[in-house]
Design an enzyme around this catalytic site. Structure first.
Site, short mmCIF file in Angstrom:
data_model
loop_
_atom_site.label_atom_id
_atom_site.label_comp_id
_atom_site.label_asym_id
_atom_site.label_seq_id
_atom_site.Cartn_x
_atom_site.Cartn_y
_atom_site.Cartn_z
N ARG A 55 0.82 -1.21 0.00
CA ARG A 55 0.00 0.00 0.00
C ARG A 55 0.87 1.27 0.00
O ARG A 55 0.53 2.25 -0.68
CB ARG A 55 -0.94 -0.01 1.20
CG ARG A 55 -1.92 -1.17 1.17
CD ARG A 55 -2.85 -1.19 2.37
NE ARG A 55 -3.82 -0.10 2.31
CZ ARG A 55 -4.75 0.10 3.24
NH1 ARG A 55 -4.84 -0.71 4.29
NH2 ARG A 55 -5.60 1.11 3.13
N ILE A 112 -5.82 6.96 5.14
CA ILE A 112 -4.48 6.89 5.73
C ILE A 112 -3.39 7.16 4.70
O ILE A 112 -2.22 6.90 4.95
CB ILE A 112 -4.25 5.52 6.40
CG1 ILE A 112 -4.38 4.37 5.39
CG2 ILE A 112 -5.23 5.32 7.56
CD1 ILE A 112 -4.05 2.99 5.98
N HIS A 135 -7.74 7.70 11.49
CA HIS A 135 -7.26 6.32 11.42
C HIS A 135 -5.75 6.24 11.25
O HIS A 135 -5.21 5.17 10.96
CB HIS A 135 -7.96 5.56 10.28
CG HIS A 135 -9.40 5.29 10.54
ND1 HIS A 135 -10.30 4.95 9.55
CD2 HIS A 135 -10.12 5.31 11.69
CE1 HIS A 135 -11.49 4.78 10.08
NE2 HIS A 135 -11.41 4.99 11.37
#
Length: 315
Positions: A101, A138, A154
């Site tokens: 990610r 995020i 978050h």
């Protein structure tokens, strides 16, 4: 504040969802308006604007959301990996997921929705007006777009926290450690790298060398109390709330907009589809007339004209 009862990140279950929606039902319920001119008139007068954003905003930058059909990394969905238990069982697999990610995000850029929010914040700040972004994302795309008043409820992909000493810091290394270089491919047939724990990201504080974890809020974990308090203050004082690209199924964020609408503040939803929040919004709430809007379509298309400079600002 109702959000104090939902301080842990969780996907809402159907039973709880039904219970929470019940007070909103009324014979006066009507579908939210899509009248842009009416929204713009309210926007032109707002002094404190809260903008709640979710995965739908980032999806328009090509960021994988890991939600819904096809939302898998290898054979797992995000909620299978984004938990303390998953990290305890297999830190190598979880770090592969987050390394993937992180590397993907380094190839993505803010889209017109991010840029419209940033430009709006900068412009209105010169008029003594405030825009605050409360994001579930995020990926830091709001930050890269230039937004300054951001609450990342978050956490961030680009922050780490040590499990030994607790030190938290920004980390933009690519790769984050040598052992993860070239790892994390999402192919469902790809085997786990099974990286030894001592080769995973490690704390660089003098004398520590503890195992690092992503500084994100995993499912079942408590949100940062300071950030939650700041979000609470913003939601208590805003006079306009925008809900942009969020599915309204992850708590506590799913309660933010209904909570604001419940005190009579105008709320506008920008999304590709109806969400559980859409039909919760109605034109009459607790005998107080409020303005509720839903603008259907890509956020990068619907948001820029909604937040553009209003003629009233030029006077």
């Amino acid at each position: 504040m109702i959000l104090r009862h939902f301080i842990c990140r969780a996907v809402v279950n159907t039973h709880l969802h039904v219970q929470l929606r019940q007070p909103w039902r009324s014979k006066d319920m009507a579908r939210p308006s899509s009248d842009l001119a009416a929204f713009r008139e309210i926007f032109s007068k707002a002094k404190s604007i809260a903008i709640l954003t979710g995965a739908g905003v980032s999806a328009e930058s090509g960021v994988p959301t890991f939600r819904g059909a096809g939302g898998y990394w290898r054979k797992w969905q995000a909620q299978d990996l984004a938990t303390p238990e998953a990290f305890s069982r297999n830190p190598s697999r979880v770090w592969e997921f987050y390394h993937y990610r992180r590397e993907v995000m380094l190839t993505k850029n803010p889209n017109p929705a991010h840029l419209a929010i940033s430009e709006c914040e900068e412009r209105l700040s010169k008029q003594g007006r405030k825009v605050t972004v409360i994001t579930q994302n995020i990926d830091e795309l709001h930050r890269r777009a230039g937004s300054k008043n951001i609450l990342e409820i978050h956490g961030s992909l680009f922050r780490t926290r040590c499990l030994s000493c607790g030190h938290e810091t920004s980390n933009y290394k690519s790769p984050i450690c040598t052992a993860l270089e070239g790892k994390g491919a999402p192919d469902p047939d790809k085997d786990d790298a099974r990286i030894p724990v001592e080769q995973l990201p490690r704390c660089e504080q003098i004398g520590c060398h503890g195992l690092l974890r992503p500084a994100v809020v995993w499912f079942g974990e408590t949100l940062d109390a300071d950030i939650l308090t700041q979000a609470e203050k913003v939601l208590d004082s805003c006079d306009l709330c925008l809900v942009v690209g969020t599915s309204s199924v992850v708590y506590p964020a799913a309660m933010f907009a209904p909570q604001v609408a419940g005190r009579g503040v105008p709320v506008a939803e920008f999304n590709m589809e109806d969400t559980p929040a859409t039909m919760c919004f109605k034109q009459v709430c607790f005998n107080t007339c409020i303005h509720l809007f839903h603008f259907h379509g890509p956020c990068g298309t619907t948001l820029p004209p909604a937040l553009a400079c209003h003629t009233a600002e030029e006077k």
